[in-house]
Design an enzyme around this catalytic site. Structure first.
Site, PDB file in Angstrom:
ATOM      1  N   SER A  10       0.484  29.563  14.635  1.00 14.86           N
ATOM      2  CA  SER A  10       1.466  29.952  15.657  1.00 14.86           C
ATOM      3  C   SER A  10       2.571  28.942  15.885  1.00 14.86           C
ATOM      4  O   SER A  10       3.495  29.216  16.664  1.00 14.86           O
ATOM      5  CB  SER A  10       0.738  30.207  16.982  1.00 14.86           C
ATOM      6  OG  SER A  10      -0.160  31.284  16.855  1.00 14.86           O
ATOM      7  N   GLU A  27      -7.746 -34.632  -5.092  1.00 14.24           N
ATOM      8  CA  GLU A  27      -7.490 -33.859  -6.297  1.00 14.24           C
ATOM      9  C   GLU A  27      -6.909 -34.675  -7.443  1.00 14.24           C
ATOM     10  O   GLU A  27      -7.171 -34.389  -8.599  1.00 14.24           O
ATOM     11  CB  GLU A  27      -6.544 -32.683  -5.980  1.00 14.24           C
ATOM     12  CG  GLU A  27      -7.129 -31.620  -5.078  1.00 14.24           C
ATOM     13  CD  GLU A  27      -8.240 -30.812  -5.738  1.00 14.24           C
ATOM     14  OE1 GLU A  27      -8.213 -30.685  -6.978  1.00 14.24           O
ATOM     15  OE2 GLU A  27      -9.136 -30.334  -5.024  1.00 14.24           O
TER      16      GLU A  27
END
Length: 767
Positions: free
Chosen positions: A461, A182
């Site tokens: 219920s 790089e």
């Protein structure tokens, strides 16, 4: 007018304007440079990165004699991405031979201590761990914790994630690889390459676009400070900031920042930044333990993580890695022998499917909501907090598999379109309220609508135990043996239509014992009881149990017309399961700072809201629901010996299927329905209960043996008359009563009606 005097006059003012213009430009540039200098130093020296809060599951604690099957330990190790090894020596590896495990744990900093890597041997005896010892010494281990599963995070903008590393933690081979491929002049330039910059300017003058010439320092500036636009102004800003960065900071500091900032891949919707996290993502090991070819592969990814993704583009990734090695060899950063060996090495990337920002998004959403009570949103997304949650990965996996598998089967059985059914599950510890699992839908990885938290549906219920609890708190009027009226009911209320509740079987049952009315979920007798008690009193009791949503005081509310989320239902039933103590459901145990310093602990919070006697009686009846009532089909999934307490729930037109139940160690609520609220043609027993049963069967729950309160006594009762009978009488049942409330009047053994006697005889014949 063109005299020498006038020409000199014009020249004087022209030069003055030029000098003023140059001075203004110099001042402007100086001001701009000063602004950039302040910006560079403030951002670089301040909080450089927004770090996500990391959410962990509970750590699995190992000890001799614990209840744990070998398959469960193997599953936990798999979820932790422990590697199978013939001779495990490195942290995060193990070997299994039958019921023997050799495990090398990973070091981990827990809330209360830092645990080093441990070399363990675990031997199993059936469904229990027989012994846990140090592998090298053979000495017993009292307690060892596996590192907790990372289940997700609360991420900053763009879902960036990283693991910060110091410069001395970066392998030298990785630094040399970066320099070689790089920026070869990194240690000699002052932030930019003169040759690269000249080449870029020449391209611009020829009419080309702004391009290249970027050093590592410039790359850091672009990623850390600037937007991705490609203009001459931005290129100039980049050069100036690179110079300023090099002026104030050392090369090692710049490289450290670069190593933590660089983008290196995508994990679903989570962005992988920095070599520290990339090392774990690709190789499942810390950065300090990377070898040469692995370091070279990460360096190769800098050019394009997508183009050189080693999982999707292995050939490209291999070629790029080898190019990095070649450049390192050219500069004598590595020897010829190292170069040859590294080129021959495989990529070595672990096979791991992307998980995205969370593998359990529904549960992480619950954690996030509870954290918001105590922390600012910005802090949750930037301070790198470590959140230790209550999630049990074994329970979560069982819940997910049961829901997704059963929904598919139920669609086939009822000839419904595929993927039309939805569901949600909440699982908690029945005593301390820790949420162990939470499923927000059949697509368990979907980060969207969370049905466990936000799907408010009529509960049917499931409200009935609250009605019966309200009655049983008045032992002088109601006991388990009290006969209730289950004859036709017409309820008239001004301004509304007459209300005529019906039972599910479309029949009326006359005088029925209270326990049977709840066990068989009779609507009419429940409605009569609730109206006698007062609807508001019943709804107030639901709030007392932990329901926070507003509840209506209509008669239909007694049969579950109000809508609650599965989490709210779980909170209500948690109070039943804990024996009358309201324990807020919680998903968090502890919070630590990013540096490992303890920040906050979430202790158990308990408030007694029901007297032990009535709470015990309700649990007793809910056990009857499973033993002989609407949930008796659970016997096909789990042993009756577990004495499970539960309640089915079904809403009008069969739109919602519910089941809530608890064992000795776990409470779980399951809901099934459709997002468009169309009928699903299944009851609570036919849908949600089957998911509950399959899930619990995987978890091997403890039996439910509630502690008997001091004020509870037993009596033998004739279920037909509700009177005392001798224990030897045929059909007599033993029931618990709050002391002093058992019936005094006795009945002879033959007091039962002929019809009831014939029915009992037939039940015994065909049982």
């Amino acid at each position: 007018m063109n005299s020498p005097y006038m020409r000199n006059f014009r020249n004087f003012f022209t030069r003055k304007r030029v000098r003023l213009a140059l001075l203004s430009l110099a001042l402007l540039l100086s001001g701009f440079a000063l602004y950039l200098d302040i910006t560079v130093r403030m951002q670089f020296e301040g909080k450089r990165w927004a770090m996500p809060a990391r959410v962990y599951a509970r750590p699995l604690e190992l000890y001799g004699g614990m209840k744990l099957r070998p398959e469960q330990l193997a599953l936990e190790l798999a979820m932790l991405d422990y590697r199978v090894a013939a001779d495990p020596r490195e942290p995060g590896s193990y070997r299994r031979q039958g019921d023997e495990f050799i495990i090398v744990t990973r070091p981990f900093t827990f809330w209360d201590e830092a645990q080093p890597a441990l070399f363990l041997q675990a031997d199993f005896d059936g469904a229990h761990m027989g012994a846990l010892t140090h592998r090298d010494t053979g000495k017993p281990v009292t307690l060892a914790r596996l590192d907790p599963v990372l289940i997700g995070g609360i991420y900053p903008a763009h879902n960036e994630d990283r693991v910060l590393v110091r410069f001395d933690e970066i392998p030298p081979h990785l630094v040399k690889g970066l320099i070689a491929i790089e920026d070869r002049q990194f240690y000699s330039h002052h932030g930019f390459s003169a040759r690269g910059t000249a080449r870029a300017l020449a391209t611009i003058l020829r009419g080309g676009g702004v391009q290249g010439g970027s050093t590592l320092t410039q790359q850091l500036v672009k990623n850390f400070f600037l937007t991705p636009e490609r203009t001459l102004r931005r290129k100039f800003t980049e050069l100036l900031m690179a110079l300023l960065l090099e002026l104030h900071y050392s090369k090692d500091e710049i490289l450290e920042a670069y190593a933590n900032e660089i983008y290196l891949g995508q994990d679903g919707n989570r962005a992988i930044h920095g070599f520290g996290l990339a090392s774990h993502f690709y190789f499942d090991r810390p950065l300090t333990r990377l070898d040469l070819p692995q370091a070279a592969l990460l360096v190769g990814l800098v050019k394009g993580p997508s183009s050189y993704d080693p999982r999707r583009q292995p050939a490209r990734a291999l070629a790029r890695r080898n190019l990095v090695l070649q450049e390192m060899r050219k500069l004598d950063f590595i020897t010829q022998a190292q170069y040859v060996a590294a080129r021959a090495a495989p990529l070595g990337v672990v096979e791991k499917a992307p998980e995205g920002t969370s593998r359990y998004p529904a549960f992480v959403e619950l954690v996030h909501r509870q954290l918001r009570r105590d922390y600012r949103e910005d802090d949750l997304r930037s301070e790198g907090l470590q959140i230790f949650s209550t999630l049990d990965p074994l329970a979560q996996t069982s819940a997910e598999r049961a829901l997704t598998g059963r929904l598919t089967q139920l669609e086939k059985d009822r000839r419904l379109p595929p993927k039309v059914l939805e569901g949600a599950i909440v699982v908690s510890h029945s005593q301390n309220g820790e949420v162990q699992a939470l499923v927000g839908g059949r697509n368990t990885r979907f980060e969207g609508f969370n049905r466990a938290l936000d799907a408010a549906r009529p509960i049917g219920s499931l409200i009935k135990p609250v009605v019966y609890l309200t009655a049983l708190e008045h032992p002088n009027s109601y006991t388990l043996a009290t006969l209730l009226d289950d004859s036709p009911l017409v309820w008239k209320s001004r301004g509304t239509d007459d209300w005529k509740p019906e039972n599910y079987d479309k029949e009326f049952h006359g005088q029925v014992p209270l326990r049977i009315a709840l066990a068989n979920s009779y609507n009419v007798s429940t409605a009569r009881l609730g109206l006698a008690l007062g609807v508001r009193q019943v709804m107030d009791k639901a709030h007392r149990l932990g329901v926070e949503s507003d509840l209506q005081t209509f008669a239909s509310s007694l049969l579950g017309a109000d809508s609650l989320s599965p989490l709210e239902v779980a909170q209500m039933y948690q109070t039943f399961a804990s024996g009358g103590f309201r324990v807020p459901l919680r998903a968090i145990r502890e919070v630590m700072m990013a540096d490992g310093q303890p920040l906050q602990r979430y202790p158990l919070s308990v408030e007694q809201v029901i007297e032990p006697g009535p709470a015990y009686l309700v649990t007793h009846v809910l056990q009857a629901v499973v033993q002989e009532g609407t949930a008796d089909a659970l016997k096909y999934y789990l042993s009756r010996d577990l004495r499970i307490a539960g309640k089915t729930g079904t809403t009008n037109d069969l739109r919602d299927s519910w089941f809530a139940g608890y064992t000795g160690d776990r409470l779980a609520v399951v809901w099934i329905g459709r997002d468009d609220n169309q009928p699903i043609q299944m009851t609570g027993a036919g849908g949600a209960m089957t998911v509950w049963g399959e899930m619990m069967a995987r978890l091997d729950p403890d039996p439910l043996v509630p502690q008997v309160p001091e004020n509870i006594e037993s009596a033998w009762i004739d279920p037909e008359t509700g009177l005392r009978v001798d224990a030897s009488c045929q059909g007599a049942i033993e029931l618990p009563f709050i002391r002093g409330s058992a019936p005094v009047e006795t009945a002879p053994c033959g007091a039962r009606s002929p019809a009831r006697a014939i029915k009992s005889w037939l039940e015994r014949i065909f049982e």
